[in-house]
Design an enzyme around this catalytic site. Sequence first.
Site, PDB file in Angstrom:
ATOM      1  N   LYS A   1       0.857  -1.275   0.092  1.00  0.00           N
ATOM      2  CA  LYS A   1      -0.258  -0.124   0.095  1.00  0.00           C
ATOM      3  C   LYS A   1       1.205   1.370  -0.182  1.00  0.00           C
ATOM      4  CE  LYS A   1      -3.797   1.804   2.697  1.00  0.00           C
ATOM      5  NZ  LYS A   1      -4.541   1.649   3.607  1.00  0.00           N
TER       6      LYS A   1
ATOM      7  N   SER B   1      -9.994   2.226   2.752  1.00  0.00           N
ATOM      8  CA  SER B   1      -8.734   3.054   1.386  1.00  0.00           C
ATOM      9  C   SER B   1      -8.747   2.866   0.719  1.00  0.00           C
ATOM     10  CB  SER B   1      -8.244   3.356   2.751  1.00  0.00           C
ATOM     11  OG  SER B   1      -7.202   2.962   3.550  1.00  0.00           O
TER      12      SER B   1
ATOM     13  N   SER C   1     -10.280  -0.001   6.922  1.00  0.00           N
ATOM     14  CA  SER C   1      -9.542   0.103   6.126  1.00  0.00           C
ATOM     15  C   SER C   1      -8.967  -1.144   5.211  1.00  0.00           C
ATOM     16  CB  SER C   1      -8.871   1.480   5.720  1.00  0.00           C
ATOM     17  OG  SER C   1      -9.635   2.472   5.566  1.00  0.00           O
TER      18      SER C   1
END
Length: 495
Positions: free
Chosen positions: A78, A158, A182
């Site tokens: 990420k 997210s 998330s």
Amino acid sequence: MSDLARLTIAEAREGLRSRRIGAAELTESCLDAITAATPLNAFSHVSPDRARVGAAAAQTRLDAGEAPDLCGVPLGIKDLFCVEGLPAQAASNILEGFVPPYESSVTARLWERGAVCLGKLNMDEFAMGSSNESSAFGPVVSPWRRAGDAAPLTPGGSSGGSAAAVAADLCLGATGTDTGGSIRQPAALTGIVGVKPTYGRCSRWGIVAFASSLDQAGPMTKTVRDAAILLGAMAGHDPKDSTSANRPVPDFEAALVGDMRGKRIGVPKEYRIDGMPAEIEALWQRGAEMLRDAGAEIVEISLPRTKYALPAYYVIAPAEASSNLARYDGVRYGHRARIEAQEGVTEMYERSRAEGFGKEVRRRVMIGAYVLSAGFYDAYYLRAQKTRTLIRQDFEAAFSAGIDAILTPATPSAAFGLGEVGDGDPVQMYLNDVFTVTVNLAGLPGASVPAGVDKAGLPLGLQVIGRPWDEAGMLDVAYALEKASGFAAKPRKWW
């Protein structure tokens, strides 16, 4: 393009150690899959040269018989994690061009164990979002589609890039971060496994901060076993992070037995919210029945302050974000706005932040600054922190009464279309976190497990909440659910 990218981490580990497949071959399969999946927009930066060097180094270790669990396994990272020499933009224009000269503690642990870095994954800007539509790189598109409908869907947020990449077999696993859901929400929407560990289990050092008392890194994988393997590599004490817990890391994989005899699983009555789709309610009921069939006792419990979790979260998280994001001023790194000769440093700060931050980030920074301001601190922030304590006490009471884990829905719906939710009313988007934020507020571990599909063929997930530091027990419950549900659905390739 080979099908090696479709392997699980456990399958790849066995194949690499037995020499049936090579690390370079596996990495090339993932790189080919990433190239073919451009329409998903899951990766913000692909690093093929680095991946090939990493695969060669991993193969050397494999040939020498020195192969940790992740040796030769290609992973996506990420964009919130700093990886030395790769851009770390947190999907924000304000960090455009920033390349960290250091490595996050979590990724350093992964590389030490031989994992291969494929690149950085797209996400909501500064991890603020539930649909991956706030990214400076543009939205991630879910690999899933509704039956008979070509409308693009959200992968959740997210960690939407991580979820989409794992679901579409672009990588064998990925890192995510979870501040209010998330990891778990996008995992549920894309039919994969996502684990948010106990706060302090994984180091936050080198991860771009959103809300420091809530953020926690975790794995996103194709199976519960893979999640146990990846979490074992990510977790551990880090003296560079004052919130990192100095506790031994159990063998999470060894704990996966799936025998629920003697376990007491709590089902909180407050999670039956108004307007919950019948499919979510039915899945939740079916999940409880599956655990009962595996030997568990299902107990209705009460978490009475649940209804206050979402408003408390959306005071605390923006407040901490406002403080953390104050460092992005256009002076030390990242985007700096042009100013006129007669203007000063204040105008440069203001313009740099206005140009660099996206709409959702600006909204949350302003909310955070407001609730921390003189005259409102006690009314909002302090009251939210007191509510947080009460929410944690609800969970403590349940676990003290002999509950081993808690079963809830992971999301209030299946994946929705890009642009369908929150347009003009951000609260509608925030409601996607209704089942997940309590776990972050209480600092507990939580896991999302795919357990079924809705009438449109989209995946639905269940959430298992564990005792503090009992990720092993929580993962075992998740493993039992995974075995009982037999979830095997995959998105039909359209990209």
